[in-house]
Design a protein around this motif. Sequence first.
Motif, short mmCIF file in Angstrom:
data_model
loop_
_atom_site.label_atom_id
_atom_site.label_comp_id
_atom_site.label_asym_id
_atom_site.label_seq_id
_atom_site.Cartn_x
_atom_site.Cartn_y
_atom_site.Cartn_z
N ILE A 2 0.77 -1.15 -0.06
CA ILE A 2 -0.11 0.18 -0.08
C ILE A 2 0.82 1.13 -0.02
O ILE A 2 1.51 1.40 1.08
CB ILE A 2 -0.87 -0.08 1.05
CG1 ILE A 2 -1.85 -1.07 0.96
CG2 ILE A 2 -1.65 1.39 1.50
CD1 ILE A 2 -3.15 -1.15 2.04
N LYS A 3 0.85 1.91 -1.04
CA LYS A 3 1.54 3.05 -1.37
C LYS A 3 0.99 4.40 -0.88
O LYS A 3 1.45 5.30 -0.52
CB LYS A 3 2.29 3.33 -2.57
CG LYS A 3 3.03 2.18 -2.96
CD LYS A 3 3.63 2.40 -4.46
CE LYS A 3 3.64 0.83 -5.13
NZ LYS A 3 2.76 0.67 -6.10
N ASP A 4 -0.39 4.34 -1.25
CA ASP A 4 -1.16 5.68 -0.96
C ASP A 4 -2.70 5.12 -0.63
O ASP A 4 -3.20 4.21 -1.33
CB ASP A 4 -1.07 6.29 -2.58
CG ASP A 4 -1.79 7.32 -2.55
OD1 ASP A 4 -1.56 8.45 -1.87
OD2 ASP A 4 -2.99 7.35 -3.36
N VAL A 5 -3.08 5.92 0.27
CA VAL A 5 -4.66 5.93 0.84
C VAL A 5 -5.28 7.14 0.97
O VAL A 5 -4.72 8.04 1.50
CB VAL A 5 -4.63 5.33 2.09
CG1 VAL A 5 -6.04 5.01 2.69
CG2 VAL A 5 -3.97 3.91 2.05
N GLN A 6 -6.14 7.22 0.22
CA GLN A 6 -7.16 8.61 0.28
C GLN A 6 -8.46 8.17 0.79
O GLN A 6 -9.23 7.25 0.16
CB GLN A 6 -7.19 9.15 -1.13
CG GLN A 6 -6.04 9.69 -1.73
CD GLN A 6 -6.27 9.75 -3.06
OE1 GLN A 6 -5.84 9.16 -3.89
NE2 GLN A 6 -6.97 11.07 -3.59
N PHE A 7 -9.04 8.87 1.76
CA PHE A 7 -10.34 8.83 2.21
C PHE A 7 -11.05 9.43 1.01
O PHE A 7 -10.98 10.49 0.71
CB PHE A 7 -10.51 9.61 3.44
CG PHE A 7 -12.00 9.79 3.84
CD1 PHE A 7 -12.74 8.60 4.23
CD2 PHE A 7 -12.69 10.89 3.92
CE1 PHE A 7 -13.95 8.57 4.67
CE2 PHE A 7 -14.05 10.93 4.10
CZ PHE A 7 -14.67 10.08 4.52
N VAL A 8 -12.28 8.58 0.67
CA VAL A 8 -13.01 9.24 -0.63
C VAL A 8 -14.27 9.66 -0.06
O VAL A 8 -14.79 10.65 -0.14
CB VAL A 8 -13.30 8.44 -1.39
CG1 VAL A 8 -14.16 8.58 -2.76
CG2 VAL A 8 -12.06 7.73 -2.19
N LYS A 9 -15.17 8.84 0.49
CA LYS A 9 -16.30 9.47 1.13
C LYS A 9 -17.00 8.34 2.18
O LYS A 9 -16.70 7.30 2.23
CB LYS A 9 -17.49 9.76 0.01
CG LYS A 9 -18.11 8.61 -0.58
CD LYS A 9 -19.30 8.81 -1.55
CE LYS A 9 -20.48 9.52 -0.94
NZ LYS A 9 -21.40 9.61 -1.78
N SER A 10 -18.09 9.04 3.09
CA SER A 10 -18.64 8.40 3.72
C SER A 10 -20.24 8.39 3.52
O SER A 10 -20.79 9.44 2.91
CB SER A 10 -18.83 8.91 5.25
OG SER A 10 -17.61 9.00 6.07
#
Length: 200
Positions: free
Chosen positions: A3-11
């Motif tokens: 895992i290089k990159d994690v972005q929160f997208v939406k709830s």
Amino acid sequence: SHIKDVQFVKSSARARDCPKDNRPEFAVLGRSNVGKSSLINSLVRKKEIALTSKKPGKTQLINHFLVNKSWYLVDLPGYGFAKAPEAAKTDWSSFTKGYFLNKSTLVAVLLLIDASVPPQKIDLDCANWLGRNNIPITFVFTKCDKMKVAKGKRPDENIRDFQELIRQNYKQHPPWIMTSSATGMGRDELLLHMSQLRNY
Ligand code: GDP
């Protein structure tokens, strides 16, 4: 499988509000206190990314995290709050079942099971429901670092008991992985497993 990159997208408050692109998804599910936040944080190696509201009675949300810009890790509301009112429990199941039954991009559910306690009815019910609905599942046993408690069984014995109890609801036994967020046990195995499932 890293895992290089994690972005929160939406709830999302409802299954139909979830992101609608075609990226593969892994949904993480488990009883409240099973160690879900700890596991997600350990997988993505970020503190406090699993933002799921943990208080009974509060709005339960489906949280989408985009990993390496290519697949979703989905944090589903925990189930089995001891103090949740009956209404909140009904809510949980209609909403979460809605998510499962309408998800063509779902690669697998990672069903978290606490290996430090004997098989719990609510976990067996959940595993059996997923099995009967042919939803692909991987059992992720948590807290495998915990030593035998007084009179209790060891994690491997609890795991064996659990597997025995769900056997008749599965044509093929689902894959399973032993993990500990405390020691990092199983982390690489789980990441590798997910990358293999994505590439099928
Ligand atoms: P969640 O409610 O499922 O998100 O659970 P949390 O991640 O908040 O963990 C619940 C409790 O279990 C906390 O007290 C954690 O410190 C503990 N816990 C979580 N993972 C592990 C683990 O791998 N080993 C041990 N020994 N404790 C853990």
